[in-house]
Design an enzyme around this catalytic site. Sequence first.
Site, PDB file in Angstrom:
ATOM      1  N   CYS A 134       5.843  63.619  53.467  1.00 29.68           N
ATOM      2  CA  CYS A 134       7.080  63.872  52.699  1.00 29.68           C
ATOM      3  C   CYS A 134       6.916  64.393  51.389  1.00 29.68           C
ATOM      4  O   CYS A 134       6.462  63.449  50.187  1.00 29.68           O
ATOM      5  CB  CYS A 134       7.932  62.379  52.632  1.00 29.68           C
ATOM      6  SG  CYS A 134       9.496  62.635  51.775  1.00 29.68           S
ATOM      7  N   CYS A 137       9.148  62.588  48.501  1.00 29.74           N
ATOM      8  CA  CYS A 137       8.646  61.152  48.251  1.00 29.74           C
ATOM      9  C   CYS A 137       7.259  61.309  47.447  1.00 29.74           C
ATOM     10  O   CYS A 137       7.267  60.404  46.653  1.00 29.74           O
ATOM     11  CB  CYS A 137       8.378  60.372  49.447  1.00 29.74           C
ATOM     12  SG  CYS A 137       9.613  60.583  50.909  1.00 29.74           S
ATOM     13  N   ASP A 138       6.328  62.083  47.775  1.00 30.24           N
ATOM     14  CA  ASP A 138       4.959  61.957  47.422  1.00 30.24           C
ATOM     15  C   ASP A 138       4.609  62.940  46.430  1.00 30.24           C
ATOM     16  O   ASP A 138       3.551  63.033  45.535  1.00 30.24           O
ATOM     17  CB  ASP A 138       3.963  61.828  48.529  1.00 30.24           C
ATOM     18  CG  ASP A 138       4.241  60.578  49.396  1.00 30.24           C
ATOM     19  OD1 ASP A 138       4.903  59.615  48.923  1.00 30.24           O
ATOM     20  OD2 ASP A 138       3.883  60.496  50.457  1.00 30.24           O
TER      21      ASP A 138
END
Length: 312
Positions: A134, A137-138
């Site tokens: 992701c 997200c990261d």
Amino acid sequence: MAHYDCIIVGGGPAGLPAGIYTCRAGFRALLFERMFAGGQITTSTRLENFPGFPEGVDGPQFGSLVHDQATAAGLALEYDEVSALTLKGDVKRVQTASGAEHTANAVICAMGARRRPLGLDREDAFRGAGLSYCATCDGAFFRDKTVAVVGGGDTACEDALYLARLTKAVHLIHRRDTLRARGVMAERVKRDPRIDIRWDTVVEELRGGERLESLGLRDQKTGHRQELPVDGVFLAIGLEPQTELVRGQLVLDALGYIETDRRMRTGVAGVFAAGDVRNTPLRQVVTAAADGALAATSVIEYLEERQSADDA
Ligand SMILES: Cc1cc2nc3c(=O)[nH]c(=O)nc-3n(C[C@H](O)[C@H](O)[C@H](O)COP(=O)(O)OP(=O)(O)OC[C@H]3O[C@@H](n4cnc5c(N)ncnc54)[C@H](O)[C@@H]3O)c2cc1C
């Protein structure tokens, strides 16, 4: 233990609208979501093709809007993972990871899909230590670092463009010689000077100590092998359905997606499926929402027929 008219598994763009329609028809529905309301779209920075948002809308914001609409319609929502489903019979049984157990007359399976793993050694070990599924997200963990994205579809291209804004360098590793992403997205990637595309290339090995340090690559046309030093790799090589819970209970297609008819009915009475988890020709927010509405309509019809049979 509580009994509901309908239990919905999954709070993405399919499950939440299913809850809205079921509750607006006056039935009691409970939805289980194991992560965030909004599903996969909450990992996207921009949803640009859903009607009603001419400027586009942030994925997380869209998820929270649909969540608010569903709970305002009366949907009960619990953040818990469904760990077992018993789907045969008139009363369906739903167990969760926290130990709760509920029953329902109908179940809507809206578990969606998730990113497919590469299937290489040490993939699990490097997850969270340089390997991610992701980018939104990261990505922030890789500011000014060098990363690779593996894949050639819409998600891989979206990830590469997103990471190009944050990182020092992005290598897009694709096993074919053309991108599968839709035209506009593919063109953006090809024009972006910050993205280096490695065509016809596959990842053979994930290397490193405690953290991922490099990728072992192979050119499929020439057979040439090469080591690519990276701080992180983002995998975007397609989706796999989240159908573990229903395997052996519902009919799945060759790729593991739940087979339904046009009314979202599975082969088992009182069990319906909607969105990315089913055998749909298009996996998008708009089709997931439409599936959710159709599944709820079929649930309502099913519950009303049961009620009339009980009354007779
Ligand atoms: C990066 C990215 C960008 C995208 N961009 C677009 C776009 O621009 N336009 C577009 O239309 N679509 C886009 N999509 C696709 C879109 O997000 C999906 O088609 C849509 O989210 C499918 O909805 P769904 O409800 O079927 O499944 P999902 O969104 O996958 O939701 C399923 C939910 O079920 C939950 N769940 C699964 N199993 C359990 C369990 N056992 N217990 C409890 N909860 C469970 C999951 O946590 C998840 O929240 C994008 C997807 C990604 C990943």
